[in-house]
Design an enzyme around this catalytic site. Structure first.
Site, PDB file in Angstrom:
ATOM      1  N   HIS A  12       0.823  -1.234   0.000  1.00  0.00           N
ATOM      2  CA  HIS A  12       0.000   0.000   0.000  1.00  0.00           C
ATOM      3  C   HIS A  12       0.852   1.278   0.000  1.00  0.00           C
ATOM      4  O   HIS A  12       0.557   2.212   0.744  1.00  0.00           O
ATOM      5  CB  HIS A  12      -0.958  -0.023   1.196  1.00  0.00           C
ATOM      6  CG  HIS A  12      -0.279  -0.034   2.536  1.00  0.00           C
ATOM      7  ND1 HIS A  12      -0.757  -0.745   3.609  1.00  0.00           N
ATOM      8  CD2 HIS A  12       0.833   0.595   2.995  1.00  0.00           C
ATOM      9  CE1 HIS A  12       0.017  -0.555   4.657  1.00  0.00           C
ATOM     10  NE2 HIS A  12       0.997   0.268   4.317  1.00  0.00           N
ATOM     11  N   HIS A  59      -1.521   4.814   9.769  1.00  0.00           N
ATOM     12  CA  HIS A  59      -0.156   5.348   9.892  1.00  0.00           C
ATOM     13  C   HIS A  59      -0.110   6.706  10.577  1.00  0.00           C
ATOM     14  O   HIS A  59       0.768   7.511  10.311  1.00  0.00           O
ATOM     15  CB  HIS A  59       0.485   5.499   8.514  1.00  0.00           C
ATOM     16  CG  HIS A  59       0.639   4.246   7.724  1.00  0.00           C
ATOM     17  ND1 HIS A  59      -0.402   3.598   7.127  1.00  0.00           N
ATOM     18  CD2 HIS A  59       1.738   3.522   7.412  1.00  0.00           C
ATOM     19  CE1 HIS A  59       0.042   2.529   6.481  1.00  0.00           C
ATOM     20  NE2 HIS A  59       1.332   2.459   6.632  1.00  0.00           N
ATOM     21  N   HIS A 193      10.087  -4.035   3.637  1.00  0.00           N
ATOM     22  CA  HIS A 193      10.571  -2.665   3.474  1.00  0.00           C
ATOM     23  C   HIS A 193      10.949  -2.068   4.816  1.00  0.00           C
ATOM     24  O   HIS A 193      10.436  -2.456   5.847  1.00  0.00           O
ATOM     25  CB  HIS A 193       9.598  -1.760   2.713  1.00  0.00           C
ATOM     26  CG  HIS A 193       8.252  -1.483   3.333  1.00  0.00           C
ATOM     27  ND1 HIS A 193       7.319  -2.460   3.614  1.00  0.00           N
ATOM     28  CD2 HIS A 193       7.664  -0.301   3.680  1.00  0.00           C
ATOM     29  CE1 HIS A 193       6.225  -1.892   4.094  1.00  0.00           C
ATOM     30  NE2 HIS A 193       6.404  -0.587   4.160  1.00  0.00           N
ATOM     31  N   GLU A 240       4.281  -5.069   8.478  1.00  0.00           N
ATOM     32  CA  GLU A 240       2.886  -4.956   8.027  1.00  0.00           C
ATOM     33  C   GLU A 240       2.382  -6.251   7.389  1.00  0.00           C
ATOM     34  O   GLU A 240       1.177  -6.417   7.172  1.00  0.00           O
ATOM     35  CB  GLU A 240       2.748  -3.819   6.997  1.00  0.00           C
ATOM     36  CG  GLU A 240       2.994  -2.439   7.573  1.00  0.00           C
ATOM     37  CD  GLU A 240       3.035  -1.358   6.492  1.00  0.00           C
ATOM     38  OE1 GLU A 240       2.920  -0.181   6.835  1.00  0.00           O
ATOM     39  OE2 GLU A 240       3.195  -1.692   5.282  1.00  0.00           O
TER      40      GLU A 240
END
Ligand code: DHB
Ligand code: FE
Length: 280
Positions: A12, A59, A193, A240
């Site tokens: 995302h 977030h 990431h 995530e």
């Protein structure tokens, strides 16, 4: 009772919103990423879900560090998007499926999950971009939604095993919802990431591919790892990936892989996509 048609799990990255706004889907940088969604959209057009339960992490738009629920379920009539600081265009609001929200909340609390109930909730890029990738066009969204947020932002985080169990409970709740609706479960985040610190830019292709494969054949595989081990393998934001685990766990029994895609990098992220169909 409601039917779970399957799950779609995807990365995302905020830059996707900029690419959609600038119509860069055919650009050489973006094409291998956007092309992955075509077979998944075709599949969605065939299985025709009415509702999307979206497992994602906020977030800092709806929850900030001052108040951080481990698990939160939306029960609002509508979910608006707002600019959270990436400068990406705001998308039209999403219609809530409040009857499923309350059934989900009641079922999860009954199963001893201590969740936060949100009768007002803003949704950030982790919710909006997967929706825009799966149902492009920018008009009214064709599915009603229930957001389920899992904290992957402020430690301590729920373990992979706990997220798996949450996903199983979400699946049981959907399956016991008195409705004719067809439900797709989305999970958004990852794959590997790391945006900050000494390992900024870290990507682990071998781990990501093993993880994606495990969701088909051995879905509990990643639950053997602690959060610290998963951060080591996938990066501080790669964690995530627990959304993928929870979404897979929501599917009852065996699954069929509809389509997958893996492309490195999109922004700082190893971008993954996996659609699984429930085999009833
Ligand atoms: C990026 C990835 C994310 O998951 C996120 O939430 C923000 C930024 C990135 O790679 O740029
Ligand atoms: Fe993220």
């Amino acid at each position: 009772m409601a039917t779970i048609v399957g799950s779609v799990t995807t990365s995302h990255v905020p830059a996707i919103g900029g690419a959609i706004a600038r119509r860069l889907q055919g650009d050489p940088y973006w094409k291998p990423f956007f092309d992955g969604f075509v077979p998944v959209r075709d599949w969605l057009a065939r299985v025709k879900p009415d509702v999307a339960v979206v497992l994602y992490n906020d977030h800092g738009l709806n929850f900030f560090l001052d108040k951080m629920p481990t698990f939160a379920v939306g029960a609002a009539p509508q979910y608006r998007n707002a600019d959270e600081g990436w400068g990406i265009p705001v998308v039209p609001p999403f219609t809530g499926e409040q009857d499923l929200s309350w059934h989900l909340i009641e079922s999860l609390v009954e199963e001893e999950f201590d969740i936060t109930t949100c009768q007002e909730m803003l949704v950030d890029h982790a919710f909006t971009l997967p929706m825009a990738l799966l149902w492009p066009g920018g008009g009214a969204w064709p599915v009603r939604t229930v957001p389920v947020a899992i904290n992957t932002v402020q430690f301590p985080l729920p373990s992979a095993g706990r997220c798996y169990k949450l996903g199983e409970a979400v699946g049981r709740a959907i399956a016991s919802w008195e409705s004719d609706a067809r439900v797709v479960v989305l999970g958004t985040g990852g794959l590997s990431h790391q945006l900050d610190g000494e390992r900024a830019g870290f990507i682990n292709r071998d781990f990501d591919l093993a993880f994606m494969e495990s969701l088909v054949s051995d879905p509990k595989w990643a639950t053997r790892y602690s959060i610290a081990e998963l951060v080591e393998k996938s990066g501080t934001q790669g964690i995530e990936l627990v959304m993928w685990l929870a979404a897979r766990a929501a599917l009852p029994g065996p699954v069929r892989r509809v389509h997958g895609n893996y492309h490195v990098p999109i922004s700082n992220t190893a971008a993954g996509l996996l659609a699984l169909e429930a085999v009833h």
